[in-house]
Design an enzyme around this catalytic site. Structure first.
Site, PDB file in Angstrom:
ATOM      1  N   MET A 219      75.831  48.238  43.534  1.00 14.53           N
ATOM      2  CA  MET A 219      76.571  48.316  42.173  1.00 14.53           C
ATOM      3  C   MET A 219      76.432  49.735  41.601  1.00 14.53           C
ATOM      4  SD  MET A 219      78.570  46.940  40.315  1.00 14.53           S
ATOM      5  CE  MET A 219      78.779  45.010  40.146  1.00 14.53           C
TER       6      MET A 219
ATOM      7  N   PHE B 128      36.742  40.833  33.804  1.00 13.81           N
ATOM      8  CA  PHE B 128      37.426  40.976  35.157  1.00 13.81           C
ATOM      9  C   PHE B 128      38.907  39.983  34.982  1.00 13.81           C
ATOM     10  CE2 PHE B 128      38.359  39.708  39.550  1.00 13.81           C
ATOM     11  CZ  PHE B 128      38.777  40.803  39.974  1.00 13.81           C
ATOM     12  N   GLN B 129      39.917  40.623  35.429  1.00  9.75           N
ATOM     13  CA  GLN B 129      41.164  40.006  35.358  1.00  9.75           C
ATOM     14  C   GLN B 129      41.335  39.223  33.981  1.00  9.75           C
ATOM     15  OE1 GLN B 129      41.646  37.397  38.996  1.00  9.75           O
ATOM     16  NE2 GLN B 129      42.205  39.307  40.117  1.00  9.75           N
TER      17      GLN B 129
ATOM     18  N   LYS C 168      39.203  29.227  31.395  1.00  9.84           N
ATOM     19  CA  LYS C 168      38.475  28.734  32.582  1.00  9.84           C
ATOM     20  C   LYS C 168      37.636  27.524  31.950  1.00  9.84           C
ATOM     21  CE  LYS C 168      36.343  29.810  36.778  1.00  9.84           C
ATOM     22  NZ  LYS C 168      35.716  30.787  37.843  1.00  9.84           N
TER      23      LYS C 168
ATOM     24  N   GLU D 174      53.756  36.251  42.363  1.00 10.68           N
ATOM     25  CA  GLU D 174      53.776  35.037  41.175  1.00 10.68           C
ATOM     26  C   GLU D 174      55.320  35.364  40.808  1.00 10.68           C
ATOM     27  OE1 GLU D 174      51.200  37.078  41.823  1.00 10.68           O
ATOM     28  OE2 GLU D 174      49.379  35.936  41.463  1.00 10.68           O
TER      29      GLU D 174
END
Lengths: 584, 192
Positions: free
Chosen positions: A486, A124-125, A174, A62
Site C-alpha cells: 500500500m 525494576f520493570q 504485586k 504481549e
C-alpha cells in the site's frame, strides 16, 4: 487440594489471596481463556492460575496477547482478556489496546505492577502504565489493595461492554496480589450502568427522521460497525427492505448486512466501489447507522454528499457533528432507535433510484479483475475471490493492514456477522495473525483464515509458535508481493514512483512455517490455487500458503487522500501490468 | 469563544489528569481550572474555562461525560450564572506610597491582608474584568506588582429568575435542549 470452579463458590465468602481473587472474579465474569505472558510482577497471579478453570494461552509478544483478546472479542462479541507483567510487558500491550480503542472493541487487559511500597521509585520493570494508556483506554485502574481487585475487575468488564465498548486496563501491584481479602463476587458488583446522559432520541426527533426518510427520493443507508455492536442487523435489514433503501458498508461494517443482499451496494470510502461512492454523492438523504464518518469514508467534509440531508443514529454523543454536520441526530442504542423508528415508516417504492445506481455501475464490472482474461499472472484479487468461492464465504477471515486488506474487503463477500476481523481505525500491521488466533479460540468449530501481507505478517510472525504450541487449526495466507504494497502504491501515485524503503526481502515463509512444524506451500499461478487451498483446508493442523502475487498491482478504485468521493481513480480499462510486467 | 464547564468529578487520584488530558488531546488550552470539594460527599467540583470554537462545546461536554469519574457536566457558557475569581496581589510599597495603595483597594473593594516594610498584599474578589482592572491600575500607578496569584473562575448558575429579571440583567434565559445540542446559545458578559 481440589481443583476447579467448585472450590470458589461465589455464594460463599472465602478469604483468598489477591491473585486468587483475580482469577475467581474472572471465572465469575465467564472468562474461559486468557492470552498472556508471565513476568516478575504478575507471578503471584500465574502461581494461582492452576486452581482455576481458565485456559492460559502463552503468546510470544504481549502485543499478540492484546490482539488475540481483540480477535476473540470481535469474533464472539464477548470480552477478550489479555494479561502481562509490569514494565515492558505492559508497554508491549499498548499497540493492541490502541487498536481496540479505535475500533471500540471490549477487552480487559490485566498488568502486574511493582509493589505499592515502591510505586514511583523507578523500581525494576516499573512503568506508569495507567498514565501511558490513559488516552487509549476507555478507563483504567491502578489497584494496590487486595480488597479492590474484585470490584475493579467487575467494573472493568461492565465498562468494556457498555455503551460504546472499548478496552479497559487493570494494573495490580504485586503486594495486592499477595495480600488476602474476602472474596464476595456479588458484593463486588459495580454500581448500575448509567447510560451517557446526553443520549437524545425524542419522539420529535424520531418523527423528523421518519419524515426525512419518507420524503427522500435518493436515500442511502451507511452501515457501520455499530450494527454488530448493537446486534441491530435485523432492524437495519427491515429498514432497508421496507423502504427499499440501498446500503453502503464501512470496512468494519462488512458482515453486519449480507453482502449478497440485493440492496447491499458494497463498501464505501477510499477503496469502495465507484457506484457506492457515486450513490452517496448523489443521495438526497444519508441514514448513518452506527458509523462515525471516518475520514477514509468521507474524503473531505466540504465535498461530502453535499446534496444530502443526514440522519445520524449513534450511541456516542461525542460523535455527533464531529466530522460531518447532521440534520437529525438520534443518539442512542442503534437497535432501540431503529425499533422506535420502524413503526413510523410505511414502505416505499425505491425502484427508480435503485435502477439509477445499477446503471451507474457502467463499465465497472468489465474493469473488474475477475473478468479480465487469465494471463497466467496471480493477482491478490484472484486469491481473495477464490478463497471466498472455495470457503463459500463461511470462514472467519482475519486480515492485516494494507492492499490485501482492501482486496479482501472487495472480493471476499461477507454474508455473516463477525466473520471479518480487521483493524480499521488504527490500521495496525501485524494484527491478522494474533487476531486470527483469538478468533479461533472464540469459535473453535469455525474455519479461520488469516490473510496478511508479507510486511505485516513479519511484524507478529512469532505467533506462529503460539499456533504450533496450542495446536490450532488455522489457515494462513501470506499475500506476498515483495513490497510494502500500500505504501508502494502511494509512492507510485503520489511520489513519482520513488519506491523508498518499500521493497521487502522476506524469509521463505513456507520454510518458516516448517521450522514451527506447520505445513506450508507456495502458490505462484492461479491454476495451482484451488488444489493448495483445498489441501490446506483438509489438513488436520495449521497450514500456511505463500501466495506469490503480482508485485506492482494496485488497489482500485482509489480516492486520493483529501479528495472528494467522486474524484476516485478508477480501475484501468486494461491492467497495464499485463502488457509490461516489468514496470519501466 | 470562551467555554465554561462545571463538572462534578469523583474525588480520587488521577481524575484531574483525565479531565486535563481530554483538553490536551483536542489541542485546546485550558484558561483556568478550579477544583474543590462540593456539597456532594466524595465528589469535587471543577470550573473549567477553555477557549475553543463555537461548535466545540457539545463535543467537550459529551467527551467529559465519557470519563468514568465524571458524574455531571454543565456547559454554562452564556447562561445566567454568578462568576467569581479570587486574587492575591503583592505590590512593592513602603511608607511613602502605602496610602495610595490603600485608596485603590478601597475603590476596588479589595482588602489589604498583609503589610511588610517593602510590600503589601491585596486580596480581591470579583469577576475577571474587575481583577484585571485593579492590576492594570496598579501597573499604571507604578506600584510595582511583585506577585499575582489568581484562583481562576468559579461559577454557579443563578437560581430561577423570571425572564424579565434576566432580560434586565442582560443575560439569556436557560437554553432549550435543542439550543444546547447545537451550542448556539450566545455568550454574554457577567453583570457586576
Amino acid at each position: 487440594m481440589t481443583h476447579g470452579q467448585s472450590e470458589f463458590d461465589p455464594e460463599v465468602l472465602t478469604r483468598l489471596t489477591g491473585a486468587e481473587l483475580l482469577w475467581a472474579t474472572l471465572v465469575g465474569e465467564g472468562v474461559t481463556e486468557v492470552f498472556g505472558y508471565p513476568g516478575g510482577a504478575i507471578l503471584p497471579a500465574y502461581d494461582a492460575l492452576r486452581k482455576f478453570p481458565i485456559r492460559h494461552i502463552l503468546v510470544r509478544h504481549e502485543q499478540g496477547a492484546a490482539h488475540m483478546a481483540d480477535g476473540y472479542a470481535r469474533a464472539s462479541g464477548k470480552v477478550g482478556v489479555a494479561i502481562a507483567t509490569s514494565g515492558p510487558g505492559a508497554t508491549n500491550l499498548v499497540t493492541g489496546i490502541a487498536t481496540a480503542m479505535m475500533d471500540s472493541i471490549p477487552i480487559v487487559c490485566i498488568t502486574g505492577q511493582v509493589s505499592s511500597k515502591v510505586l514511583g521509585t523507578d523500581a525494576f520493570q516499573e512503568i506508569d502504565i495507567t498514565g501511558i494508556t490513559l488516552p487509549v483506554t476507555k478507563h483504567n485502574f491502578l489497584v494496590s489493595r487486595a480488597e479492590e481487585i474484585a470490584p475493579a475487575i467487575r467494573a472493568a468488564f461492565q465498562i468494556a461492554q457498555s455503551g460504546r465498548p472499548g478496552p479497559v486496563l487493570v494494573d495490580i501491584t504485586k503486594d495486592a496480589q499477595q495480600a488476602t481479602a474476602i472474596f464476595d463476587f456479588a458484593g463486588a458488583k459495580p454500581r448500575a450502568y448509567a447510560p451517557h446522559p446526553m443520549l437524545h432520541c425524542t419522539d420529535q426527533k424520531l418523527h423528523q427522521a421518519a419524515e426525512l426518510i419518507r420524503k427522500a427520493e435518493r436515500p442511502v443507508i451507511l452501515a457501520g460497525h455499530g450494527i454488530l455492536q448493537a446486534r441491530a442487523g435485523e432492524q437495519v435489514r427491515n429498514l432497508a427492505e421496507r423502504m427499499q433503501i440501498p446500503i453502503g458498508m464501512t470496512l468494519l461494517g462488512l458482515g453486519a448486512f449480507p453482502a449478497s443482499h440485493p440492496l447491499n451496494m458494497g463498501m464505501m470510502g477510499m477503496h469502495g466501489e465507484s457506484w457506492v461512492n457515486q450513490a452517496i454523492q448523489e443521495a438526497d438523504l444519508l441514514i448513518a447507522c452506527g458509523m462515525r464518518f471516518d475520514d477514509r469514508v468521507i474524503g473531505t467534509p466540504a465535498t461530502y454528499a453535499t446534496k444530502a440531508k443526514k440522519i445520524h443514529i449513534e450511541i456516542d454523543p461525542a460523535e455527533i457533528n464531529k466530522n460531518i454536520a447532521v440534520d437529525v441526530a438520534l443518539v442512542g442504542d442503534l437497535r432501540e432507535v431503529l425499533e422506535q423508528l420502524l413503526p413510523l415508516l410505511p414502505g416505499r417504492d425505491g425502484s427508480a433510484w435503485l435502477r439509477l445506481i445499477e446503471a451507474s455501475k457502467g463499465t465497472a464490472a468489465v474493469r473488474d479483475i475477475r473478468n479480465l482474461p487469465d494471463s497466467g499472472h496471480l493477482y491478490a484479487a484472484h486469491v481473495m475471490h477464490d478463497l471466498w468461492r472455495i470457503t463459500e464465504g463461511r470462514a472467519i477471515v482475519a486480515t492485516d493492514v494494507g492492499q490485501h486488506q482492501m482486496w479482501e474487503a472487495q472480493y471476499y463477500h461477507h454474508d455473516f456477522p463477525r466473520t471479518l476481523i480487521t483493524s480499521g481505525g488504527l490500521g495496525t500491521m501485524g494484527f491478522a495473525l494474533p487476531a486470527g488466533i483469538g478468533a479461533k479460540f472464540a469459535c473453535p468449530d469455525r474455519e479461520v483464515w488469516v490473510i496478511a501481507g508479507d510486511g505485516g505478517f513479519q511484524m507478529t510472525a512469532s505467533e506462529l509458535a503460539t499456533i504450533a504450541q496450542e495446536k490450532l487449526k488455522i489457515n494462513i495466507a501470506v499475500i506476498n508481493n515483495g513490497y510494502l504494497g500500500m505504501v508502494r502504491q502511494w509512492q507510485e501515485f503520489f511520489y513519482e514512483r520513488n519506491y523508498q524503503s518499500t521493497p521487502l526481502v522476506s524469509p521463505d515463509f513456507v520454510k518458516l512455517a516448517d521450522a514451527h512444524g506447520i505445513r506450508g506451500a507456495a502458490v505462484r499461478t492461479r491454476a495451482e490455487l484451488e488444489n493448495v487451498v483445498n489441501e490446506a483446508r483438509a489438513h488436520d493442523g495449521p497450514f500456511l500458503i505463500n501466495f506469490m502475487v503480482e508485485q506492482e498491482d494496485s488497489v482500485y478504485p482509489m480516492i486520493p487522500a483529501g479528495r472528494a468521493l467522486h474524484e476516485m481513480i478508477r480501475r484501468p480499462d486494461q491492467n497495464p501490468l499485463i502488457e509490461t510486467p516489468q514496470d519501466s | 469563544m470562551l467555554h465554561t464547564f462545571v463538572a462534578y468529578v469523583e474525588d480520587k487520584p488521577g481524575v484531574l489528569t483525565r479531565v486535563a488530558s481530554l483538553f490536551r488531546r483536542l489541542n485546546i488550552n485550558i484558561i483556568s481550572l478550579t477544583v474543590g470539594r462540593s456539597e456532594r460527599t466524595g465528589y469535587s467540583r471543577m470550573t473549567i474555562v477553555a477557549e475553543a470554537s463555537d461548535q466545540a462545546g457539545h463535543r467537550i461536554r459529551a467527551s467529559l461525560y465519557k470519563l468514568e469519574d465524571v458524574a455531571e457536566v454543565d456547559d454554562i457558557s452564556g447562561i445566567s450564572a454568578v462568576t467569581r475569581e479570587l486574587a492575591l496581589i503583592k505590590v512593592a510599597a513602603n511608607a511613602e506610597n502605602r496610602s495610595g495603595v490603600f485608596e485603590l483597594a478601597e475603590v476596588f473593594r479589595a482588602r489589604i491582608v498583609d503589610l511588610a516594610p517593602e510590600s503589601m498584599m491585596i486580596e480581591i474578589t470579583g469577576v475577571e474584568s474587575k481583577i484585571e482592572g485593579l492590576i492594570q491600575v496598579l501597573n499604571e500607578r507604578e506600584n510595582r506588582v511583585l506577585e499575582v496569584c489568581r484562583s481562576g473562575k468559579m461559577t454557579m448558575r443563578r437560581g430561577h429568575h423570571t425572564s424579565r429579571v434576566l432580560r434586565a440583567m442582560g443575560v439569556s434565559a436557560e437554553p432549550s435542549p435543542s439550543d444546547r445540542e447545537s451550542n448556539e446559545s450566545p455568550s454574554s458578559e457577567e453583570p457586576e
